[in-house]
Design a protein around this motif. Structure first.
Motif, short mmCIF file in Angstrom:
data_model
loop_
_atom_site.label_atom_id
_atom_site.label_comp_id
_atom_site.label_asym_id
_atom_site.label_seq_id
_atom_site.Cartn_x
_atom_site.Cartn_y
_atom_site.Cartn_z
N THR A 7 -54.81 -55.88 16.07
CA THR A 7 -55.48 -56.52 14.95
C THR A 7 -55.67 -55.49 13.84
O THR A 7 -55.52 -54.29 14.08
CB THR A 7 -56.86 -57.05 15.37
OG1 THR A 7 -57.66 -55.94 15.79
CG2 THR A 7 -56.76 -58.08 16.48
N LYS A 27 -50.81 -57.49 13.96
CA LYS A 27 -50.37 -58.86 13.66
C LYS A 27 -51.29 -59.44 12.60
O LYS A 27 -52.50 -59.25 12.63
CB LYS A 27 -50.43 -59.70 14.93
CG LYS A 27 -49.90 -61.10 14.74
CD LYS A 27 -49.91 -61.88 16.05
CE LYS A 27 -49.34 -63.29 15.83
NZ LYS A 27 -49.37 -64.07 17.06
N ASP A 28 -50.68 -60.14 11.65
CA ASP A 28 -51.45 -60.77 10.58
C ASP A 28 -50.74 -62.07 10.21
O ASP A 28 -49.76 -62.45 10.85
CB ASP A 28 -51.53 -59.83 9.36
CG ASP A 28 -52.74 -60.10 8.47
OD1 ASP A 28 -53.47 -61.09 8.72
OD2 ASP A 28 -52.96 -59.34 7.52
N GLU A 29 -51.23 -62.70 9.17
CA GLU A 29 -50.59 -63.93 8.70
C GLU A 29 -50.45 -63.83 7.19
O GLU A 29 -51.33 -63.34 6.50
CB GLU A 29 -51.45 -65.14 9.07
CG GLU A 29 -50.68 -66.43 9.01
CD GLU A 29 -51.46 -67.61 9.58
OE1 GLU A 29 -51.90 -68.44 8.78
OE2 GLU A 29 -51.61 -67.66 10.81
N LYS A 33 -47.29 -67.67 7.81
CA LYS A 33 -46.29 -67.11 8.74
C LYS A 33 -46.88 -65.90 9.45
O LYS A 33 -47.51 -65.06 8.83
CB LYS A 33 -45.06 -66.71 7.92
CG LYS A 33 -43.97 -66.01 8.71
CD LYS A 33 -42.92 -65.44 7.77
CE LYS A 33 -41.71 -66.33 7.79
NZ LYS A 33 -40.59 -65.82 7.02
N ALA A 34 -46.66 -65.83 10.78
CA ALA A 34 -47.11 -64.67 11.55
C ALA A 34 -46.22 -63.48 11.19
O ALA A 34 -44.99 -63.60 11.21
CB ALA A 34 -47.05 -64.96 13.04
N ASP A 48 -41.20 -60.07 10.21
CA ASP A 48 -41.45 -61.38 10.78
C ASP A 48 -41.85 -61.19 12.25
O ASP A 48 -41.14 -60.52 13.00
CB ASP A 48 -40.16 -62.22 10.68
CG ASP A 48 -40.37 -63.67 11.07
OD1 ASP A 48 -41.02 -63.93 12.10
OD2 ASP A 48 -39.85 -64.54 10.35
N TYR A 49 -42.97 -61.76 12.66
CA TYR A 49 -43.49 -61.55 14.02
C TYR A 49 -42.53 -62.05 15.10
O TYR A 49 -42.54 -61.55 16.22
CB TYR A 49 -44.87 -62.22 14.18
CG TYR A 49 -45.58 -61.77 15.43
CD1 TYR A 49 -46.21 -60.53 15.48
CD2 TYR A 49 -45.60 -62.56 16.57
CE1 TYR A 49 -46.86 -60.09 16.62
CE2 TYR A 49 -46.25 -62.14 17.73
CZ TYR A 49 -46.87 -60.91 17.74
OH TYR A 49 -47.50 -60.47 18.88
N ARG A 50 -41.68 -63.01 14.75
CA ARG A 50 -40.71 -63.54 15.72
C ARG A 50 -39.74 -62.47 16.19
O ARG A 50 -39.09 -62.62 17.22
CB ARG A 50 -39.90 -64.69 15.11
CG ARG A 50 -40.74 -65.93 14.87
CD ARG A 50 -39.91 -67.03 14.27
NE ARG A 50 -39.44 -66.62 12.95
CZ ARG A 50 -38.66 -67.36 12.17
NH1 ARG A 50 -38.23 -68.52 12.58
NH2 ARG A 50 -38.28 -66.92 10.99
#
Length: 135
Positions: A7, A27-29, A33-34, A48-50
């Motif tokens: 975080t 991780k953020d938004e 989008k994550a 991109d979190y993906r």
């Protein structure tokens, strides 16, 4: 395994593969989008979190060591490397996992240590030409 929560208040504290530089990720938004926020000194990159699940799936399918091949956005990525995959039109998102124009490269430098901290991959820590593979 990193004990950080990933975080903004408790980011993952990581070292580049050669273990020569420290940086943080969390991780953020953004725009619904994550994303992963990567802070290296005063430079802030977004991925991109993906990319975590997608890269892990690619590594599992590859089944062996793959060179990281980190490169700045302005430089071409060496074919067959994690960096080349992270910007390839053939990856699951059809292009760059890096989200900030001008700072979309270095995927092969900053994402693999996070994958290692999360217990998803093994990463070499040589002075250069490091590789990774899925766990």
């Amino acid at each position: 395994m990193s004990t950080a929560a990933g975080t903004k208040e408790n980011p993952w504290k990581l070292l580049t593969p050669p273990q020569s530089s420290e940086y943080e990720m969390y991780k953020d938004e953004k725009d619904g989008k994550a994303i992963i926020v990567c802070t290296v000194g005063k430079t802030v990159l977004h991925y991109d979190y993906r990319c975590i699940d997608d890269l892990h799936a690619m590594l599992k399918q590859h089944g062996d060591w793959i060179e990281l091949g980190s490169a700045d956005e302005q430089k071409p990525a060496k074919e067959g490397t994690v960096e080349a995959w992270g910007r390839s039109p053939d990856n699951p998102i059809g292009g760059w996992y890096g989200l900030k124009k001008g700072f979309r490269g270095r995927f092969g430098m900053y994402v693999p240590p996070l994958m290692e901290a999360l217990g998803l991959a093994e990463v070499e820590h040589n002075p250069r030409n490091n590789r990774m593979r899925a766990l």
